[in-house]
Design a protein around this motif. Structure first.
Motif, short mmCIF file in Angstrom:
data_model
loop_
_atom_site.label_atom_id
_atom_site.label_comp_id
_atom_site.label_asym_id
_atom_site.label_seq_id
_atom_site.Cartn_x
_atom_site.Cartn_y
_atom_site.Cartn_z
N ALA A 44 0.83 -1.20 0.00
CA ALA A 44 0.00 0.00 0.00
C ALA A 44 0.87 1.25 0.00
O ALA A 44 0.57 2.23 -0.68
CB ALA A 44 -0.94 0.00 1.19
N ILE A 45 1.95 1.21 0.75
CA ILE A 45 2.86 2.36 0.79
C ILE A 45 3.54 2.54 -0.57
O ILE A 45 3.65 3.65 -1.07
CB ILE A 45 3.91 2.18 1.91
CG1 ILE A 45 3.22 2.27 3.26
CG2 ILE A 45 5.00 3.23 1.80
CD1 ILE A 45 4.10 1.96 4.44
N GLN A 46 3.96 1.43 -1.18
CA GLN A 46 4.57 1.51 -2.51
C GLN A 46 3.58 2.06 -3.53
O GLN A 46 3.95 2.83 -4.42
CB GLN A 46 5.07 0.14 -2.94
CG GLN A 46 6.27 -0.34 -2.20
CD GLN A 46 6.65 -1.76 -2.58
OE1 GLN A 46 5.90 -2.44 -3.26
NE2 GLN A 46 7.82 -2.19 -2.15
N PHE A 47 2.33 1.65 -3.41
CA PHE A 47 1.28 2.09 -4.33
C PHE A 47 1.13 3.60 -4.29
O PHE A 47 0.90 4.24 -5.31
CB PHE A 47 -0.04 1.41 -3.97
CG PHE A 47 -1.19 1.80 -4.85
CD1 PHE A 47 -1.27 1.34 -6.16
CD2 PHE A 47 -2.19 2.63 -4.38
CE1 PHE A 47 -2.32 1.70 -6.98
CE2 PHE A 47 -3.25 2.99 -5.19
CZ PHE A 47 -3.30 2.52 -6.49
N LEU A 48 1.27 4.20 -3.12
CA LEU A 48 1.14 5.65 -2.98
C LEU A 48 2.46 6.38 -3.19
O LEU A 48 2.49 7.50 -3.68
CB LEU A 48 0.58 5.99 -1.59
CG LEU A 48 -0.83 5.49 -1.31
CD1 LEU A 48 -1.19 5.76 0.14
CD2 LEU A 48 -1.83 6.14 -2.24
N LEU A 49 3.56 5.75 -2.83
CA LEU A 49 4.85 6.40 -2.88
C LEU A 49 5.41 6.51 -4.30
O LEU A 49 6.00 7.54 -4.66
CB LEU A 49 5.84 5.65 -1.99
CG LEU A 49 7.20 6.29 -1.78
CD1 LEU A 49 7.04 7.65 -1.13
CD2 LEU A 49 8.08 5.39 -0.92
N ILE A 50 5.22 5.50 -5.13
CA ILE A 50 5.78 5.50 -6.48
C ILE A 50 5.22 6.65 -7.33
O ILE A 50 5.99 7.40 -7.92
CB ILE A 50 5.59 4.13 -7.15
CG1 ILE A 50 6.50 3.12 -6.46
CG2 ILE A 50 5.90 4.20 -8.64
CD1 ILE A 50 6.31 1.70 -6.89
N PRO A 51 3.90 6.86 -7.41
CA PRO A 51 3.41 8.02 -8.19
C PRO A 51 3.87 9.36 -7.62
O PRO A 51 4.17 10.29 -8.36
CB PRO A 51 1.90 7.89 -8.12
CG PRO A 51 1.64 6.48 -7.77
CD PRO A 51 2.80 6.02 -6.97
N PHE A 96 7.46 9.84 -8.68
CA PHE A 96 7.49 10.11 -10.11
C PHE A 96 7.11 11.56 -10.39
O PHE A 96 7.73 12.24 -11.21
CB PHE A 96 6.52 9.16 -10.83
CG PHE A 96 6.47 9.37 -12.32
CD1 PHE A 96 7.48 8.89 -13.13
CD2 PHE A 96 5.42 10.07 -12.90
CE1 PHE A 96 7.45 9.09 -14.49
CE2 PHE A 96 5.38 10.27 -14.26
CZ PHE A 96 6.40 9.78 -15.06
N CYS A 97 6.11 12.06 -9.68
CA CYS A 97 5.66 13.45 -9.86
C CYS A 97 6.76 14.42 -9.44
O CYS A 97 7.00 15.41 -10.11
CB CYS A 97 4.39 13.68 -9.05
SG CYS A 97 3.65 15.29 -9.32
N THR A 125 9.82 14.09 -12.17
CA THR A 125 9.58 14.46 -13.56
C THR A 125 8.74 15.73 -13.72
O THR A 125 8.58 16.23 -14.82
CB THR A 125 8.85 13.33 -14.30
OG1 THR A 125 7.58 13.11 -13.69
CG2 THR A 125 9.67 12.06 -14.27
N GLY A 126 8.22 16.25 -12.65
CA GLY A 126 7.31 17.40 -12.73
C GLY A 126 5.89 16.86 -12.84
O GLY A 126 5.61 15.96 -13.61
N CYS A 127 5.02 17.39 -12.06
CA CYS A 127 3.65 16.88 -12.02
C CYS A 127 2.97 17.10 -13.36
O CYS A 127 3.19 18.13 -14.01
CB CYS A 127 2.86 17.58 -10.93
SG CYS A 127 3.46 17.18 -9.29
N PRO A 128 2.13 16.16 -13.80
CA PRO A 128 1.38 16.36 -15.04
C PRO A 128 0.51 17.61 -14.93
O PRO A 128 -0.12 17.85 -13.90
CB PRO A 128 0.51 15.11 -15.15
CG PRO A 128 1.14 14.11 -14.26
CD PRO A 128 1.86 14.87 -13.19
N GLY A 129 0.51 18.41 -15.95
CA GLY A 129 -0.30 19.63 -15.95
C GLY A 129 0.44 20.84 -15.39
O GLY A 129 -0.08 21.93 -15.42
N GLU A 130 1.63 20.63 -14.87
CA GLU A 130 2.38 21.74 -14.29
C GLU A 130 2.73 22.79 -15.34
O GLU A 130 2.73 23.97 -15.09
CB GLU A 130 3.65 21.20 -13.63
CG GLU A 130 4.49 22.25 -12.95
CD GLU A 130 5.69 21.64 -12.27
OE1 GLU A 130 6.76 22.28 -12.31
OE2 GLU A 130 5.58 20.54 -11.73
#
Length: 65
Positions: A4-11, A14-15, A18-23
């Motif tokens: 569960a932690i990996q599921f939330l931590l990876i995105p 990544f943000c 790489t810069g958040c999408p829509g930034e």
């Protein structure tokens, strides 16, 4: 619990990396071609009012209104 932690931590990581999408997104109008085959795009949009909707819809304006 670990998955569960990996599921939330990876995105999240990544943000950050790489810069958040829509930034860097900006609002823009699509660029459409002026002519496609026999059709030509008008230079400005046609505005249909209550007074001329019957002419535009060939007498079926009451269906729209």
């Amino acid at each position: 619990m670990g998955s569960a932690i990996q599921f939330l931590l990876i995105p999240f990581l990544f943000c950050i990396l790489t810069g958040c999408p829509g930034e860097h997104m900006t609002e823009s109008k699509p660029s459409l071609p002026e002519i496609i085959g026999p059709w030509a795009r008008p230079s400005s949009p046609r505005i249909v009012t209550e007074a001329d909707i019957f002419d535009y819809m060939n007498g079926a304006g009451e269906l729209y209104l």
